[in-house]
Design a protein around this motif. Sequence first.
Motif, mmCIF file in Angstrom:
data_model
loop_
_atom_site.group_PDB
_atom_site.id
_atom_site.type_symbol
_atom_site.label_atom_id
_atom_site.label_comp_id
_atom_site.label_asym_id
_atom_site.label_seq_id
_atom_site.Cartn_x
_atom_site.Cartn_y
_atom_site.Cartn_z
ATOM 1 N N VAL B 13 48.851 4.099 -5.542
ATOM 2 C CA VAL B 13 49.424 2.938 -6.221
ATOM 3 C C VAL B 13 50.934 3.048 -6.244
ATOM 4 O O VAL B 13 51.497 4.148 -6.239
ATOM 5 C CB VAL B 13 48.894 2.804 -7.673
ATOM 6 N N PRO B 14 51.621 1.902 -6.272
ATOM 7 C CA PRO B 14 53.089 1.953 -6.368
ATOM 8 C C PRO B 14 53.521 2.222 -7.802
ATOM 9 O O PRO B 14 52.783 1.944 -8.763
ATOM 10 C CB PRO B 14 53.500 0.544 -5.925
ATOM 11 N N GLU B 15 54.696 2.738 -7.929
ATOM 12 C CA GLU B 15 55.268 2.957 -9.261
ATOM 13 C C GLU B 15 55.234 1.656 -10.049
ATOM 14 O O GLU B 15 55.495 0.588 -9.507
ATOM 15 C CB GLU B 15 56.731 3.391 -9.098
ATOM 16 N N GLY B 16 54.888 1.767 -11.324
ATOM 17 C CA GLY B 16 54.851 0.575 -12.171
ATOM 18 C C GLY B 16 53.495 -0.092 -12.232
ATOM 19 O O GLY B 16 53.260 -0.949 -13.096
ATOM 20 N N ALA B 17 52.596 0.295 -11.354
ATOM 21 C CA ALA B 17 51.274 -0.346 -11.328
ATOM 22 C C ALA B 17 50.415 0.148 -12.490
ATOM 23 O O ALA B 17 50.685 1.186 -13.106
ATOM 24 C CB ALA B 17 50.580 -0.034 -10.012
ATOM 25 N N ILE B 75 45.934 3.730 -17.040
ATOM 26 C CA ILE B 75 47.332 4.176 -17.016
ATOM 27 C C ILE B 75 48.186 2.970 -16.689
ATOM 28 O O ILE B 75 48.032 2.342 -15.630
ATOM 29 C CB ILE B 75 47.567 5.276 -15.967
ATOM 30 N N ARG B 76 49.079 2.650 -17.597
ATOM 31 C CA ARG B 76 49.995 1.508 -17.373
ATOM 32 C C ARG B 76 51.334 2.028 -16.898
ATOM 33 O O ARG B 76 51.726 3.163 -17.177
ATOM 34 C CB ARG B 76 50.181 0.726 -18.679
ATOM 35 N N ASP B 82 52.906 10.909 -12.643
ATOM 36 C CA ASP B 82 51.484 10.770 -12.989
ATOM 37 C C ASP B 82 50.584 11.222 -11.839
ATOM 38 O O ASP B 82 49.370 11.349 -12.013
ATOM 39 C CB ASP B 82 51.142 9.310 -13.331
ATOM 40 N N SER B 83 51.151 11.461 -10.671
ATOM 41 C CA SER B 83 50.361 11.879 -9.509
ATOM 42 C C SER B 83 49.681 13.212 -9.826
ATOM 43 O O SER B 83 50.352 14.204 -10.127
ATOM 44 C CB SER B 83 51.243 12.039 -8.266
#
Lengths: 116, 112
Positions: B13-17, B75-76, B82-83
């Motif tokens: 996922v991209p950052e912010g997703a 996770i927002r 977070d990886s």
Amino acid sequence: GAVVSQHPSRVICKSGTSVKIECRSLDFQATTMFWYRQFPKQSLMLMATSNEGSKATYEQGVEKDKFLINHASLTLSTLTVTSAHPEDSSFYICSALTDPRADTQYFGPGTRLTVL
Amino acid sequence: RKEVEQDPGPFNVPEGATVAFNCTYSNSASQSFFWYRQDCRKEPKLLMSVYSSGNEDGRFTAQLNRASQYISLLIRDSKLSDSATYLCVVNRWTGTASKLTFGTGTRLQVTL
């Protein structure tokens, strides 16, 4: 608080030798400690529950004569892998409870065992 | 059937997703539930406990549905940090000690 250490962090040994891994609770007394094993890309699998002053309880399929567990004090449990073979190569992790009925386990940093 | 089942991913996922992980467990005697985070070649670290009422810790929200034996983690605003692999864990009392059963984990990779 609730820090658990393991030693060594990594060990490489020849097939047929024995390896001892130590698990220590540094700032609390742990009547119960657990030993887990994790193979690459797999989950942590409980091997045994170690109780201070008594025999460990092994999970089904784990050979108690091969994986010797000693929990001689309230802060130390040891796991000895006897006559290690390449298939025993894995990540071994211990954990400890601050209270026997607690459900939060505190994990050590793990020991990576490679058997050549 | 495994006692705790998770989708292994990876979730890229991209950052912010916002990303959601699901988990099911088979033993109805399970008493408490957790999400742990495990970084590569490290020990698992407790992320949060999971309650039927749902609980939130910053960007992380966990939910338990006992009837369906289903646990979720949301996770927002994902960060690169977070990886990791997220482990669904259930606990039950065996009569002598608590026993944790781990899922195989769901791998999350957050990218720029």
